[in-house]
Design a protein around this motif. Structure first.
Motif, PDB file in Angstrom:
ATOM      1  N   PRO A 120      -1.313  10.898   8.707  1.00  0.00           N
ATOM      2  CA  PRO A 120      -1.591  10.293   7.398  1.00  0.00           C
ATOM      3  C   PRO A 120      -3.073  10.242   7.025  1.00  0.00           C
ATOM      4  N   ALA A 121      -3.933   9.957   7.990  1.00  0.00           N
ATOM      5  CA  ALA A 121      -5.356   9.833   7.694  1.00  0.00           C
ATOM      6  C   ALA A 121      -6.019  11.181   7.389  1.00  0.00           C
ATOM      7  N   GLU A 122      -5.332  12.291   7.687  1.00  0.00           N
ATOM      8  CA  GLU A 122      -5.927  13.622   7.519  1.00  0.00           C
ATOM      9  C   GLU A 122      -5.463  14.343   6.268  1.00  0.00           C
ATOM     10  N   ARG A 123      -4.575  13.718   5.482  1.00  0.00           N
ATOM     11  CA  ARG A 123      -3.942  14.466   4.391  1.00  0.00           C
ATOM     12  C   ARG A 123      -4.938  14.947   3.337  1.00  0.00           C
ATOM     13  N   GLU A 124      -5.841  14.081   2.897  1.00  0.00           N
ATOM     14  CA  GLU A 124      -6.771  14.482   1.847  1.00  0.00           C
ATOM     15  C   GLU A 124      -7.760  15.520   2.345  1.00  0.00           C
ATOM     16  N   ARG A 125      -8.316  15.304   3.538  1.00  0.00           N
ATOM     17  CA  ARG A 125      -9.284  16.256   4.083  1.00  0.00           C
ATOM     18  C   ARG A 125      -8.650  17.634   4.278  1.00  0.00           C
ATOM     19  N   THR A 126      -7.415  17.641   4.737  1.00  0.00           N
ATOM     20  CA  THR A 126      -6.730  18.916   4.947  1.00  0.00           C
ATOM     21  C   THR A 126      -6.516  19.643   3.628  1.00  0.00           C
ATOM     22  N   ALA A 127      -6.127  18.923   2.587  1.00  0.00           N
ATOM     23  CA  ALA A 127      -5.917  19.542   1.281  1.00  0.00           C
ATOM     24  C   ALA A 127      -7.214  20.153   0.748  1.00  0.00           C
ATOM     25  N   VAL A 194      -1.179  -5.947 -19.326  1.00  0.00           N
ATOM     26  CA  VAL A 194      -0.743  -4.926 -18.372  1.00  0.00           C
ATOM     27  C   VAL A 194      -1.061  -5.441 -16.976  1.00  0.00           C
ATOM     28  N   VAL A 195      -0.015  -5.628 -16.183  1.00  0.00           N
ATOM     29  CA  VAL A 195      -0.153  -6.253 -14.865  1.00  0.00           C
ATOM     30  C   VAL A 195       0.322  -5.287 -13.789  1.00  0.00           C
ATOM     31  N   GLY A 196      -0.505  -5.055 -12.789  1.00  0.00           N
ATOM     32  CA  GLY A 196      -0.136  -4.213 -11.665  1.00  0.00           C
ATOM     33  C   GLY A 196       0.622  -5.000 -10.621  1.00  0.00           C
ATOM     34  N   VAL A 197       1.446  -4.290  -9.846  1.00  0.00           N
ATOM     35  CA  VAL A 197       2.234  -4.934  -8.784  1.00  0.00           C
ATOM     36  C   VAL A 197       2.082  -4.124  -7.498  1.00  0.00           C
ATOM     37  N   GLU A 198       1.720  -4.807  -6.414  1.00  0.00           N
ATOM     38  CA  GLU A 198       1.565  -4.191  -5.102  1.00  0.00           C
ATOM     39  C   GLU A 198       2.407  -4.916  -4.062  1.00  0.00           C
ATOM     40  N   PRO A 199       2.755  -4.248  -2.958  1.00  0.00           N
ATOM     41  CA  PRO A 199       3.345  -4.957  -1.821  1.00  0.00           C
ATOM     42  C   PRO A 199       2.277  -5.818  -1.143  1.00  0.00           C
ATOM     43  N   GLU A 200       2.656  -6.943  -0.613  1.00  0.00           N
ATOM     44  CA  GLU A 200       1.698  -7.749   0.147  1.00  0.00           C
ATOM     45  C   GLU A 200       1.092  -6.954   1.302  1.00  0.00           C
ATOM     46  N   LEU A 201       1.870  -6.028   1.869  1.00  0.00           N
ATOM     47  CA  LEU A 201       1.414  -5.269   3.028  1.00  0.00           C
ATOM     48  C   LEU A 201       0.541  -4.062   2.665  1.00  0.00           C
ATOM     49  N   ALA A 202       0.304  -3.846   1.372  1.00  0.00           N
ATOM     50  CA  ALA A 202      -0.577  -2.759   0.927  1.00  0.00           C
ATOM     51  C   ALA A 202      -1.286  -3.191  -0.342  1.00  0.00           C
ATOM     52  N   VAL A 215     -11.856  -1.808  -1.992  1.00  0.00           N
ATOM     53  CA  VAL A 215     -11.702  -1.954  -0.546  1.00  0.00           C
ATOM     54  C   VAL A 215     -10.667  -0.945  -0.066  1.00  0.00           C
ATOM     55  N   SER A 216     -10.734  -0.608   1.220  1.00  0.00           N
ATOM     56  CA  SER A 216      -9.798   0.357   1.804  1.00  0.00           C
ATOM     57  C   SER A 216      -9.110  -0.252   3.014  1.00  0.00           C
ATOM     58  N   TRP A 217      -7.811  -0.100   3.072  1.00  0.00           N
ATOM     59  CA  TRP A 217      -7.030  -0.512   4.228  1.00  0.00           C
ATOM     60  C   TRP A 217      -6.678   0.731   5.037  1.00  0.00           C
ATOM     61  N   SER A 218      -6.570   0.593   6.338  1.00  0.00           N
ATOM     62  CA  SER A 218      -6.239   1.730   7.191  1.00  0.00           C
ATOM     63  C   SER A 218      -4.794   2.155   6.963  1.00  0.00           C
ATOM     64  N   ARG A 231       1.480   3.499  -0.301  1.00  0.00           N
ATOM     65  CA  ARG A 231       0.747   3.227   0.926  1.00  0.00           C
ATOM     66  C   ARG A 231      -0.703   3.708   0.866  1.00  0.00           C
ATOM     67  N   VAL A 232      -1.029   4.541  -0.122  1.00  0.00           N
ATOM     68  CA  VAL A 232      -2.399   5.032  -0.292  1.00  0.00           C
ATOM     69  C   VAL A 232      -3.096   4.199  -1.352  1.00  0.00           C
ATOM     70  N   GLY A 233      -4.322   3.776  -1.065  1.00  0.00           N
ATOM     71  CA  GLY A 233      -5.066   2.927  -1.987  1.00  0.00           C
ATOM     72  C   GLY A 233      -5.788   3.717  -3.061  1.00  0.00           C
ATOM     73  N   PRO A 234      -6.506   3.021  -3.950  1.00  0.00           N
ATOM     74  CA  PRO A 234      -7.139   3.653  -5.107  1.00  0.00           C
ATOM     75  C   PRO A 234      -8.395   4.440  -4.749  1.00  0.00           C
ATOM     76  N   SER A 235      -8.787   5.305  -5.660  1.00  0.00           N
ATOM     77  CA  SER A 235     -10.070   5.992  -5.574  1.00  0.00           C
ATOM     78  C   SER A 235     -11.088   5.209  -6.390  1.00  0.00           C
ATOM     79  N   ASP A 236     -12.328   5.631  -6.337  1.00  0.00           N
ATOM     80  CA  ASP A 236     -13.345   4.997  -7.187  1.00  0.00           C
ATOM     81  C   ASP A 236     -12.957   5.118  -8.658  1.00  0.00           C
ATOM     82  N   LEU A 237     -12.422   6.287  -9.033  1.00  0.00           N
ATOM     83  CA  LEU A 237     -12.060   6.531 -10.423  1.00  0.00           C
ATOM     84  C   LEU A 237     -10.930   5.613 -10.881  1.00  0.00           C
TER      85      LEU A 237
END
Length: 319
Positions: A120-127, A194-202, A215-218, A231-237
């Motif tokens: 999972p941690a390698e997906r963006e770099r690999t692309a 407009v309200v966003g909704v996330e899981p407590e675990l992400a 912020v970034s979670w592992s 399960r993937v968090g936001p980008s700066d954009l």
């Protein structure tokens, strides 16, 4: 940071016409308060992602489009890009995280995508490496202006179809959908929340907005949620868009997510994957505010066994 505009979303609506379904709004007389569903599970690939993928692909110059595209995705964006690429006769490669739901992997294969599984941690770099090595154009799942604009067409349709809407509830993962929807809704109706909704675990966006910084979670931490699509968090954009245009982000528990999947299936006859049930979960838990609310059901590509447990009212299983 340069954010997309309402005009960008409106331009995207023209590009995706006849490629993406204009999904209806479904009233929910069984729900407390006034609730409507925006069932993006009715899209050809079972999720809203077709909007952004199609817009991004069709906005590319012909030469770059012909060379092929690559992305990284747990499933829905990969399916969407593969679908859009097949329609344009373009080759598509998808870097997928190990452990992604088989139902989503099988769908991408059926659409002709080449799958490259990685940690999972390698997906963006690999692309990124594949894009450079093969001369492909990277179409990210959310960190892209054209993708965000395409997802924003969901918001355009909500405002056009329901004049009395007070609140739009939208799932948040990478933030492309929330960014686009907030841009469209606020551009047309600044009074609508407009309200966003996330899981407590992400809950990276909820935490980040509270601290005033991204912020970034592992992956090991966010992988605990059953809602694999967020399960993937936001980008700066995308974080910049949400910080500027969302009215807030609320969180829901794993139990609330799975319970909402069951309620949606039994009462609305709509199939929602865990990520797709987030907005309804927030409404059912009383965290959505009052008035007339629209909950975006972002996708329905769910493992049949999980759906069966949800419909039966069995508890969530977290990792």
């Amino acid at each position: 940071m340069d954010l997309i505009s309402l005009a960008d979303v409106q331009a995207a609506a023209g590009r995706i016409r006849r490629r993406a379904v204009r999904t209806p709004l479904l009233s929910c007389p069984w729900a407390e308060g006034r609730l409507w569903l925006k069932p993006e599970n009715l899209q050809p690939v079972g999720a809203f992602k077709i909007r952004g993928a199609t817009n991004a692909l069709r906005a590319l110059p012909e030469r770059r489009r012909a060379a092929g595209v690559v992305t990284h995705s747990s499933g829905n964006h990969g399916q969407a890009l593969a679908y859009a690429a097949r329609a344009e006769e373009v080759r598509c490669t998808v870097v997928v995280p190990e452990g992604a739901p088989e139902v989503k992997l099988a769908a991408m294969r059926r659409l002709g995508a080449e799958l490259v599984p990685v940690a999972p941690a390698e997906r963006e770099r690999t692309a990124v490496r594949l894009a450079e090595r093969r001369g492909l154009t990277l179409v990210p799942p959310f960190d892209d202006r054209e993708v965000i604009a395409g997802q924003g067409t969901v918001g355009l349709e909500i405002v056009e179809d329901l004049a009395g809407v007070d609140t739009v509830l939208v799932p948040v993962g990478g933030g492309g959908l929330a960014s686009g929807v907030a841009t469209a809704v606020k551009g047309l109706r600044p009074d609508v929340a407009v309200v966003g909704v996330e899981p407590e675990l992400a809950a990276e966006v909820a935490e980040g907005l509270g601290e005033g910084r991204r912020v970034s979670w592992s992956p090991e931490r966010t992988h605990r949620t059953v809602a694999d699509g967020v399960r993937v968090g936001p980008s700066d954009l995308t974080f910049a868009h949400m910080a500027a245009r969302l009215d807030g982000v609320v969180t829901v528990t794993e139990e609330e997510i799975v319970a909402a999947m069951g309620v949606i299936a039994r009462r609305a006859r709509v199939v929602a994957e865990p990520s797709g049930a987030l907005a309804v979960a927030a409404h059912l838990a009383g965290r959505a505010g009052g008035g007339c609310a629209v909950a975006v059901v972002s996708g329905g590509n769910v493992d049949p066994a999980l759906l069966s447990r949800a419909v039966a009212g069995e508890p969530a299983e977290t990792e």
